[in-house]
Write an enzyme that holds these catalytic residues in place. Structure first.
Site, PDB file in Angstrom:
ATOM      1  N   ASP A 149      39.876  69.545  15.821  1.00 62.00           N
ATOM      2  CA  ASP A 149      41.093  69.112  16.516  1.00 62.00           C
ATOM      3  C   ASP A 149      41.294  67.639  16.128  1.00 62.00           C
ATOM      4  OD1 ASP A 149      42.997  70.276  18.748  1.00 62.00           O
ATOM      5  OD2 ASP A 149      42.590  68.241  19.372  1.00 62.00           O
ATOM      6  N   VAL A 203      35.566  72.849  28.195  1.00 56.98           N
ATOM      7  CA  VAL A 203      36.187  73.635  29.262  1.00 56.98           C
ATOM      8  C   VAL A 203      36.540  75.008  28.700  1.00 56.98           C
ATOM      9  CG1 VAL A 203      38.193  73.845  30.802  1.00 56.98           C
ATOM     10  CG2 VAL A 203      37.100  71.615  30.470  1.00 56.98           C
ATOM     11  N   ALA A 226      39.695  77.678  25.166  1.00 59.73           N
ATOM     12  CA  ALA A 226      38.768  76.602  25.522  1.00 59.73           C
ATOM     13  C   ALA A 226      39.206  75.312  24.829  1.00 59.73           C
ATOM     14  CB  ALA A 226      37.356  76.954  25.084  1.00 59.73           C
ATOM     15  N   LYS A 227      38.606  74.230  25.210  1.00 60.28           N
ATOM     16  CA  LYS A 227      38.783  72.970  24.480  1.00 60.28           C
ATOM     17  C   LYS A 227      37.583  72.099  24.785  1.00 60.28           C
ATOM     18  CE  LYS A 227      42.021  71.098  21.877  1.00 60.28           C
ATOM     19  NZ  LYS A 227      43.017  71.858  21.103  1.00 60.28           N
ATOM     20  N   GLY A 228      37.257  71.214  23.854  1.00 62.85           N
ATOM     21  CA  GLY A 228      36.162  70.287  24.084  1.00 62.85           C
ATOM     22  C   GLY A 228      36.533  68.931  23.532  1.00 62.85           C
TER      23      GLY A 228
END
Ligand code: GLU
Length: 416
Positions: free
Chosen positions: A146, A60, A105-107
């Protein structure tokens, strides 16, 4: 990951609180309530037993008005689109709070990396990278480690991207091993930044690090390094918990020895210099500083009333639910929110990216000095807003971050 009202909803509530003071134009406020891009991919992986298993992956990009999207990749069974969206929004505010030229963002991939072999994780990482490859790149979107991903994961991601493009592009990910373009100091950067903000908070509150009693929840990279650095500075880390158990010693724990014990035995329990405990027991012990450094929503209405701490420094992203936050505030806890306190990781990611783009690498002293100056400045900017507007530090940090993002959106204007 479930929280009291849904994780992304909690982010929207914090945004709404900040907007009471910002009073943004409706068009910009609405923009900030919605992610810019959300990608869901299916990730087929041949498992070691020969069968193909399908995992769901996400990336995202919440907002890119201030620069390329930036944020980590998490592997966890409870990864959902709601969680990744919430974390991508937090990355957007976080990068703005420390004034990096990045969006957020992050995934993540919904999987259980603790039961997967190294080869399975490698194949999962390579295929996931391939599926999101058209979104990522050093100018567009830069992943990093992460929860349950590390520098090896980043090395595989970078290598996969290289196979697609045909040449090596180190700036596509940060948190890589140093030998392939990683930065010195990235490994402990989140914890270094956390401790820098804690030391500033101690000055604000007229408290000393010497003999400061500390409990740390989470003994992964962030929790371990934070406990180690605090211990080295003279604090007394009396309790440590992880997802499987907890240990306690009123006289203080030897953090490096505890880490060795966990590496060897796979668990905190059974450490000979401490008694076995539980998270619930630990939370009830009065301390000066509590550092939640595991997952979001860990401090919630079921346990918040037990907590007796003067300072709470968020090593994790949103470890306290919105409801529990109110209880902590009512109890006078000084809160260092994650968008400020754990930003050291992405700050050194930014240094890594700058070094990769310039093909010129800095020494560790330069990294530490620059990190200290950025974190200290951000802390005082947030504190000033908190004092001026008489709001808690979470609202103040969100005001600062959101205001910077909103200004970038405003000045760029709407296309077409
Ligand atoms: N995963 C880290 C965070 O939540 C670091 C992100 C990055 O370096 O891009 O802040």
């Amino acid at each position: 990951m479930s929280t009291e009202t849904g994780f992304f909803q909690e982010i929207l509530t914090t945004l709404e609180n900040a907007n009471r003071y910002l009073e943004l134009p409706p068009a910009i406020y609405e923009r900030l309530m919605t992610p810019r891009r959300s990608l869901i991919v299916s990730v087929p992986v041949q498992m070691d037993n020969g069968r193909v298993k399908y995992f769901t992956g996400y990336r995202v990009q919440y907002d890119t008005a201030r620069g390329p999207a930036k944020g980590g990749i998490r592997y966890h069974p409870k990864v959902t689109l709601d969680e990744i969206t919430a974390l991508a929004a937090l990355m957007t505010w976080k990068c703005a709070v420390v004034n990096l030229p990045y969006g957020g963002a992050k995934g993540g991939v919904a999987c259980d990396p603790t039961v997967m072999s190294r080869d399975e994780k490698k194949r999962l990482t390579r295929r996931y990278t391939y599926e999101i490859a058209f979104l990522i790149g050093p100018e567009s979107d830069i992943p990093a480690p992460d929860v349950y991903t590390d520098e090896q994961t980043m090395a595989w991601m970078m290598d996969t991207y290289y196979m697609i493009k045909g040449y090596s592009i180190p700036g596509v990910v940060t948190g890589k091993p140093v030998c392939i373009g990683g930065s010195l100091g990235r490994d402990s950067a989140t914890s270094d930044g956390l401790v820098i903000t804690i030391l500033e908070a101690l000055k604000t509150l007229n408290m000393s690090i010497d003999g400061l009693t500390v409990t740390v929840i989470g003994f992964g990279k962030v929790g371990y390094h934070a406990a180690r650095i605090l211990h080295g500075l003279g604090a007394k880390v009396i309790g440590v918990a992880d997802s499987k158990g907890a240990v306690y010693n009123a006289k203080g724990l030897d953090i490096k020895a505890l880490h060795k014990h966990k590496e060897a035995s796979g668990a905190l329990s059974g450490f000979k210099e401490a008694g076995d405990s539980s998270l619930d027991e630990l939370l009830a012990i009065p301390v000066d500083l509590l550092v939640p450094a595991a997952l979001e929503g860990q401090i919630n209405m079921t346990n918040v009333k037990r907590i007796k701490t003067k300072i709470l420094a968020e090593g994790a992203n949103n470890p306290v639910t919105t409801e529990a936050d109110k209880v902590l505030l009512d109890n006078g806890v000084f809160l260092l929110p994650g968008v400020l306190a754990n930003a050291g990781g992405v700050v050194v990611s930014y240094f890594e990216w700058v070094q990769d783009l310039q093909r010129y690498f800095w020494d560790e002293t330069e990294i530490k000095n620059r990190l200290t100056s950025i974190m200290t400045k951000a802390y005082h900017e947030v504190l000033r807003i908190s004092v001026d507007k008489k709001v808690d530090m979470r609202t103040a940090a969100t005001i600062l971050g959101v205001q910077r993002v909103a200004e970038a959106i405003r000045v760029r204007g709407l296309y077409p």
